[in-house]
Design a protein around this motif. Structure first.
Motif, PDB file in Angstrom:
ATOM      1  N   ILE A   1      46.833  43.279  50.287  1.00  0.00           N
ATOM      2  CA  ILE A   1      45.858  42.465  49.567  1.00  0.00           C
ATOM      3  C   ILE A   1      45.894  41.010  50.017  1.00  0.00           C
ATOM      4  CG2 ILE A   1      47.388  41.897  47.635  1.00  0.00           C
ATOM      5  CD1 ILE A   1      44.883  42.258  45.812  1.00  0.00           C
ATOM      6  N   LYS A   2      46.998  40.590  50.623  1.00  0.00           N
ATOM      7  CA  LYS A   2      47.080  39.225  51.153  1.00  0.00           C
ATOM      8  C   LYS A   2      46.048  38.994  52.254  1.00  0.00           C
ATOM      9  CE  LYS A   2      52.017  38.610  50.177  1.00  0.00           C
ATOM     10  NZ  LYS A   2      53.361  38.376  50.777  1.00  0.00           N
ATOM     11  N   ASN A   3      45.682  40.084  52.928  1.00  0.00           N
ATOM     12  CA  ASN A   3      44.700  39.987  54.017  1.00  0.00           C
ATOM     13  C   ASN A   3      43.270  40.246  53.547  1.00  0.00           C
ATOM     14  OD1 ASN A   3      47.201  41.890  55.557  1.00  0.00           O
ATOM     15  ND2 ASN A   3      46.891  39.731  56.008  1.00  0.00           N
ATOM     16  N   PHE A   4      43.108  40.593  52.282  1.00  0.00           N
ATOM     17  CA  PHE A   4      41.768  40.914  51.781  1.00  0.00           C
ATOM     18  C   PHE A   4      40.868  39.682  51.930  1.00  0.00           C
ATOM     19  CE2 PHE A   4      38.610  42.069  48.469  1.00  0.00           C
ATOM     20  CZ  PHE A   4      38.310  43.349  48.931  1.00  0.00           C
ATOM     21  N   PRO A   5      39.678  39.830  52.518  1.00  0.00           N
ATOM     22  CA  PRO A   5      38.852  38.661  52.849  1.00  0.00           C
ATOM     23  C   PRO A   5      38.297  37.898  51.656  1.00  0.00           C
ATOM     24  CG  PRO A   5      37.683  40.711  53.318  1.00  0.00           C
ATOM     25  CD  PRO A   5      39.091  41.082  53.000  1.00  0.00           C
ATOM     26  N   ILE A   6      38.306  38.502  50.475  1.00  0.00           N
ATOM     27  CA  ILE A   6      37.785  37.820  49.291  1.00  0.00           C
ATOM     28  C   ILE A   6      38.950  37.315  48.452  1.00  0.00           C
ATOM     29  CG2 ILE A   6      36.414  38.059  47.194  1.00  0.00           C
ATOM     30  CD1 ILE A   6      34.855  40.255  48.601  1.00  0.00           C
ATOM     31  N   LYS A   7      38.937  36.036  48.127  1.00  0.00           N
ATOM     32  CA  LYS A   7      40.009  35.412  47.356  1.00  0.00           C
ATOM     33  C   LYS A   7      39.520  35.080  45.940  1.00  0.00           C
ATOM     34  CE  LYS A   7      42.238  35.530  51.255  1.00  0.00           C
ATOM     35  NZ  LYS A   7      43.253  36.575  51.510  1.00  0.00           N
ATOM     36  N   ASN A   8      40.422  34.458  45.165  1.00  0.00           N
ATOM     37  CA  ASN A   8      40.094  33.988  43.800  1.00  0.00           C
ATOM     38  C   ASN A   8      39.598  35.112  42.900  1.00  0.00           C
ATOM     39  OD1 ASN A   8      40.656  31.275  44.603  1.00  0.00           O
ATOM     40  ND2 ASN A   8      38.607  31.153  45.487  1.00  0.00           N
ATOM     41  N   LEU A   9      40.282  36.255  42.962  1.00  0.00           N
ATOM     42  CA  LEU A   9      39.922  37.399  42.122  1.00  0.00           C
ATOM     43  C   LEU A   9      40.723  37.378  40.830  1.00  0.00           C
ATOM     44  CD1 LEU A   9      39.996  40.065  44.964  1.00  0.00           C
ATOM     45  CD2 LEU A   9      37.955  39.053  43.943  1.00  0.00           C
ATOM     46  N   ASN A  10      40.162  37.948  39.768  1.00  0.00           N
ATOM     47  CA  ASN A  10      40.919  38.016  38.522  1.00  0.00           C
ATOM     48  C   ASN A  10      41.877  39.207  38.561  1.00  0.00           C
ATOM     49  OD1 ASN A  10      39.596  40.418  37.570  1.00  0.00           O
ATOM     50  ND2 ASN A  10      37.891  39.185  36.842  1.00  0.00           N
ATOM     51  N   ASN A  11      42.728  39.303  37.554  1.00  0.00           N
ATOM     52  CA  ASN A  11      43.798  40.310  37.556  1.00  0.00           C
ATOM     53  C   ASN A  11      43.277  41.746  37.603  1.00  0.00           C
ATOM     54  OD1 ASN A  11      45.793  38.367  37.486  1.00  0.00           O
ATOM     55  ND2 ASN A  11      45.887  38.313  35.250  1.00  0.00           N
ATOM     56  N   LYS A  12      42.130  41.984  36.961  1.00  0.00           N
ATOM     57  CA  LYS A  12      41.576  43.340  36.957  1.00  0.00           C
ATOM     58  C   LYS A  12      41.243  43.797  38.374  1.00  0.00           C
ATOM     59  CE  LYS A  12      37.287  43.938  35.664  1.00  0.00           C
ATOM     60  NZ  LYS A  12      36.058  44.086  34.834  1.00  0.00           N
ATOM     61  N   TRP A  13      40.593  42.933  39.147  1.00  0.00           N
ATOM     62  CA  TRP A  13      40.221  43.275  40.511  1.00  0.00           C
ATOM     63  C   TRP A  13      41.438  43.336  41.424  1.00  0.00           C
ATOM     64  CZ3 TRP A  13      35.640  44.751  42.720  1.00  0.00           C
ATOM     65  CH2 TRP A  13      34.517  44.739  41.876  1.00  0.00           C
TER      66      TRP A  13
END
Length: 236
Positions: free
Chosen positions: A173-185
């Protein structure tokens, strides 16, 4: 002293209940068409000047969905907007737009039960909210591809796309291109990476201990593991 604590506790409960009950009334966005421009739909009062408009930051913003409110109700809409995004089953448009027009590969099952690898798919903006929570426990991604001059679209498991597009999604998930996600995502996306990790560990074990599995059987196991098509759960 005990009685005072009981009274204070009940007072706090009543205050919070009152805040929550009032909040529930105005938390949901609605279609901003055929409405009064000088009327606050949060406090339900006429205004002397035009009210403020705020559209939801998802694909449905094109349908004019959001809130209309007066200056005094701005804080209420801030809370409503936060609640809406936190509980939404789609990601904000401004977060996913960096994925648009990315070329991807994925594994699919056709209508004739034929399993194929699509090498020239793309994430199209007009496909809508391309990332969405599916059945409350997994994430689907909307992919599109062209065949015989026709464009097809399908929502498939996110881990399917991650597995074939490590250059875009990496291995955690550190490499996931979308950042600033909430805990659910974050929790659900971690689940997608963990699912892939288990498959890759399985392949490593086979190789490490020289365990032979016929290719046709391995393909069936691969299909079973990746389940190319998302299936809508029926109501219990």
């Amino acid at each position: 002293f005990i009685m005072n604590n009981v009274i204070i506790k009940q007072l706090l409960v009543n205050i919070f209940d009152d805040i929550i009950n009032k909040y529930i009334v105005y938390k949901n966005p609605f279609r901003l068409v055929m409405i009064k421009s000088k009327y606050c739909y949060i406090c339900n009062k006429n205004t002397k000047i035009n009210c403020n408009y705020r559209y939801v930051n998802t694909y449905i913003k094109n349908n004019m969905v959001g809130w209309i409110y007066c200056n005094e109700c701005k804080n209420k809409v801030d809370i409503a907007e936060y609640f809406y995004y936190y509980n939404s089953n789609v990601l904000q448009y401004s977060l996913v737009n960096k994925l648009f027009n990315q070329k991807i590969i994925f594994y699919r099952l056709s209508s004739v039960k034929k399993k194929t690898i699509i090498n020239d798919a793309i994430l199209l903006e007009h496909s809508g909210d391309i990332l969405r929570i599916w059945n409350n426990n997994s994430i689907g991604i909307m992919v599109s591809w062209e065949k015989k001059k026709l464009v097809y679209s399908k929502c498939i498991p996110l881990y399917n796309v991650i597995y074939f597009n490590r250059n875009l999604f990496g291995y955690s998930i550190k490499n996931f291109p979308i950042k600033n996600l909430n805990n659910k995502w974050i929790k659900l996306i971690k689940k997608e990476y963990t699912y892939l990790y288990k498959w890759e560990i399985f392949l490593i074990i086979l190789k490490r201990y020289n365990i032979y599995i016929p290719k046709i059987l391995l393909k069936k196991m691969f299909y079973f593991w990746f389940k190319p098509n998302l299936i809508k759960k029926l109501p219990q």
